[in-house]
Write a protein that holds these residues in place. Structure first.
Motif, short mmCIF file in Angstrom:
data_model
loop_
_atom_site.label_atom_id
_atom_site.label_comp_id
_atom_site.label_asym_id
_atom_site.label_seq_id
_atom_site.Cartn_x
_atom_site.Cartn_y
_atom_site.Cartn_z
N TYR A 12 -59.58 81.10 -24.04
CA TYR A 12 -60.15 82.27 -23.70
C TYR A 12 -61.51 82.82 -23.66
N GLU A 45 -52.35 81.97 -19.46
CA GLU A 45 -53.45 81.78 -18.88
C GLU A 45 -53.11 80.63 -17.75
N GLN A 84 -59.76 83.31 -13.57
CA GLN A 84 -60.32 83.57 -14.64
C GLN A 84 -60.92 84.76 -14.91
#
Length: 104
Positions: A12, A45, A84
């Protein structure tokens, strides 16, 4: 341009600073711990399309090859970078500092 980790905090942070190649390593021990702790089968993610999930040499080679091509030459990388930005836009401005302090 590439970060390979099995942990969300490392990856992250890489997304926050704009690293285009964020790879989650599907190491069996880490995957098992993640499933037991988070009760999820996939890292959020990766599920959001903002990172690669690699578990075989072929998957890693594909992800590295696409990342090195860059967003202008790879539709996969272009879409991933857009995701992202979408994932990271919700951070509170202090997330990178918190993650970085834990990595030290």
């Amino acid at each position: 341009d590439v970060v390979i980790s099995g942990y969300s905090s490392t990856n992250y942070y890489a997304m926050l600073v704009g690293v285009p190649g964020v790879f989650y390593a599907r190491v069996p021990k880490i995957v098992t711990k993640f499933r037991n702790d988070k009760k999820l089968d996939e890292v959020p993610e990766v599920a959001a399309g903002a990172a690669w999930s690699v578990g075989t040499p072929q998957e890693l080679a594909h992800a590295v090859r696409e990342t090195l091509l860059g967003a202008s030459a790879s539709a996969e990388v272009s879409a991933m970078q857009a995701r992202q930005h979408e994932v990271c836009r919700f951070h509170d401005g202090a997330a990178a500092g918190r993650v970085w302090s834990r990595l030290r």
